[in-house]
Design a protein around this motif. Structure first.
Motif, mmCIF file in Angstrom:
data_model
loop_
_atom_site.group_PDB
_atom_site.id
_atom_site.type_symbol
_atom_site.label_atom_id
_atom_site.label_comp_id
_atom_site.label_asym_id
_atom_site.label_seq_id
_atom_site.Cartn_x
_atom_site.Cartn_y
_atom_site.Cartn_z
ATOM 1 N N SER A 1 47.741 64.373 32.904
ATOM 2 C CA SER A 1 48.457 65.843 33.124
ATOM 3 C C SER A 1 48.402 66.050 34.536
ATOM 4 C CB SER A 1 47.867 66.831 32.278
ATOM 5 O OG SER A 1 47.825 66.765 30.962
ATOM 6 N N LEU A 2 47.534 65.883 35.239
ATOM 7 C CA LEU A 2 47.103 66.274 36.736
ATOM 8 C C LEU A 2 46.471 65.022 37.478
ATOM 9 C CD1 LEU A 2 45.710 69.819 36.493
ATOM 10 C CD2 LEU A 2 47.897 69.106 37.514
ATOM 11 N N ARG A 3 46.584 65.091 38.602
ATOM 12 C CA ARG A 3 45.946 64.007 39.511
ATOM 13 C C ARG A 3 44.523 64.738 39.669
ATOM 14 N NH1 ARG A 3 48.835 61.154 44.345
ATOM 15 N NH2 ARG A 3 46.916 60.064 44.122
ATOM 16 N N MET A 4 43.450 64.708 38.865
ATOM 17 C CA MET A 4 42.341 65.383 39.121
ATOM 18 C C MET A 4 41.298 64.372 38.880
ATOM 19 S SD MET A 4 42.261 67.051 35.248
ATOM 20 C CE MET A 4 40.588 67.674 35.164
ATOM 21 N N HIS A 5 40.117 64.603 39.556
ATOM 22 C CA HIS A 5 38.813 64.092 39.731
ATOM 23 C C HIS A 5 37.853 64.683 38.479
ATOM 24 C CE1 HIS A 5 38.988 61.976 43.642
ATOM 25 N NE2 HIS A 5 39.915 62.950 43.527
ATOM 26 N N PRO A 6 36.943 64.289 38.119
ATOM 27 C CA PRO A 6 36.297 64.579 36.619
ATOM 28 C C PRO A 6 35.841 65.909 37.055
ATOM 29 C CG PRO A 6 35.746 62.469 37.128
ATOM 30 C CD PRO A 6 36.606 62.708 38.279
ATOM 31 N N ALA A 7 35.603 66.837 36.027
ATOM 32 C CA ALA A 7 35.205 68.320 36.178
ATOM 33 C C ALA A 7 33.669 68.432 36.804
ATOM 34 C CB ALA A 7 35.655 69.205 34.976
ATOM 35 N N GLN A 8 33.378 69.427 37.261
ATOM 36 C CA GLN A 8 31.972 69.802 37.552
ATOM 37 C C GLN A 8 31.500 70.952 36.937
ATOM 38 O OE1 GLN A 8 31.430 68.946 41.477
ATOM 39 N NE2 GLN A 8 30.889 66.905 41.457
ATOM 40 N N ILE A 9 30.416 71.290 36.205
ATOM 41 C CA ILE A 9 30.174 72.569 35.797
ATOM 42 C C ILE A 9 29.221 73.165 36.953
ATOM 43 C CG2 ILE A 9 29.010 74.031 34.421
ATOM 44 C CD1 ILE A 9 31.462 72.446 33.169
ATOM 45 N N SER A 10 29.704 74.428 37.603
ATOM 46 C CA SER A 10 29.009 74.934 38.767
ATOM 47 C C SER A 10 28.063 76.123 38.365
ATOM 48 C CB SER A 10 29.912 75.449 39.904
ATOM 49 O OG SER A 10 30.892 76.147 39.595
ATOM 50 N N ALA B 1 30.488 73.773 28.175
ATOM 51 C CA ALA B 1 29.936 73.108 29.172
ATOM 52 C C ALA B 1 30.157 71.556 28.916
ATOM 53 C CB ALA B 1 28.648 73.614 29.849
ATOM 54 N N ASP B 2 29.560 71.391 27.919
ATOM 55 C CA ASP B 2 29.512 69.796 27.404
ATOM 56 C C ASP B 2 30.726 69.214 27.489
ATOM 57 O OD1 ASP B 2 26.761 69.665 27.355
ATOM 58 O OD2 ASP B 2 26.591 69.875 25.310
ATOM 59 N N ALA B 3 31.877 70.021 27.096
ATOM 60 C CA ALA B 3 33.355 69.371 26.682
ATOM 61 C C ALA B 3 33.859 69.573 27.887
ATOM 62 C CB ALA B 3 33.874 70.624 25.701
ATOM 63 N N GLU C 1 34.423 73.294 38.117
ATOM 64 C CA GLU C 1 35.201 73.033 39.380
ATOM 65 C C GLU C 1 35.687 71.590 39.353
ATOM 66 O OE1 GLU C 1 33.770 72.245 44.046
ATOM 67 O OE2 GLU C 1 33.373 74.116 43.076
ATOM 68 N N VAL C 2 37.132 71.447 39.788
ATOM 69 C CA VAL C 2 38.076 70.251 39.622
ATOM 70 C C VAL C 2 38.667 70.076 40.929
ATOM 71 C CG1 VAL C 2 39.856 68.946 38.599
ATOM 72 C CG2 VAL C 2 38.295 70.371 37.053
ATOM 73 N N ARG C 3 38.676 68.943 41.374
ATOM 74 C CA ARG C 3 39.235 68.347 42.617
ATOM 75 C C ARG C 3 40.638 68.010 42.388
ATOM 76 N NH1 ARG C 3 38.079 63.957 47.243
ATOM 77 N NH2 ARG C 3 39.796 64.301 48.357
ATOM 78 N N LEU C 4 41.729 68.553 42.615
ATOM 79 C CA LEU C 4 43.040 68.428 42.302
ATOM 80 C C LEU C 4 43.869 67.713 43.557
ATOM 81 C CD1 LEU C 4 44.217 71.593 40.441
ATOM 82 C CD2 LEU C 4 43.640 69.514 39.518
ATOM 83 N N GLU C 5 44.690 66.770 43.321
ATOM 84 C CA GLU C 5 45.397 66.049 44.657
ATOM 85 C C GLU C 5 46.644 66.338 44.251
ATOM 86 O OE1 GLU C 5 44.267 61.992 44.818
ATOM 87 O OE2 GLU C 5 42.253 62.511 45.284
#
Length: 129
Positions: A94-103, A83-85, A123-127
């Motif tokens: 690599s991807l158009r992504m927002h910072p990952a969140q742990i749900s 989770a910390d990683a 959870e990651v938001r990808l554009e």
């Protein structure tokens, strides 16, 4: 490679680089005989979160961590390390992504009676590029 598959791969790469206690044992799918502890990529799903002019999705990927039933305390440590990683991490190269969140993070006995099972949902938001 499509976004979902690419995300799974870069999550695996991140865990291998950041969680040395797994000794590189991070698999898309485990095989019989893999020594504990190890991590596998579990189920994933996504939902459309597009807005005007930006096509995007919120992708959830589950990371499963496995250890012997006698080592639930060590499994707790490993789920925290995974989770910390991943929390707040992004790989924009690599991807158009927002910072990952742990749900979700969970540790439980596995029904096989032999192993303990940890779950980390990311959870990651990808554009769309």
């Amino acid at each position: 490679m499509k976004a979902g598959r690419k995300l799974r791969q870069i999550i695996m790469d991140r865990i291998i680089a950041e969680v040395p206690d797994l000794a590189g044992q991070v698999y898309d799918k485990a095989t019989k005989g893999d020594a504990y502890p190890y991590a596998t990529m579990g189920p994933s799903y996504w939902r459309d979160v597009s807005v005007t002019c930006i096509e995007s999705r919120a992708q959830t990927v589950q990371v499963d961590i496995w250890h012997s039933k006698e080592s639930k305390g060590l499994l707790e440590d490993l789920t925290d390390e995974v989770a910390d990683a991943l929390r707040g991490w992004a790989d924009p190269e690599s991807l158009r992504m927002h910072p990952a969140q742990i749900s979700l993070v969970r540790v439980m006995d596995d029904p096989d009676g032999v192993s303990a099972h940890g779950v980390v949902q990311v959870e990651v938001r990808l554009e769309r590029s």
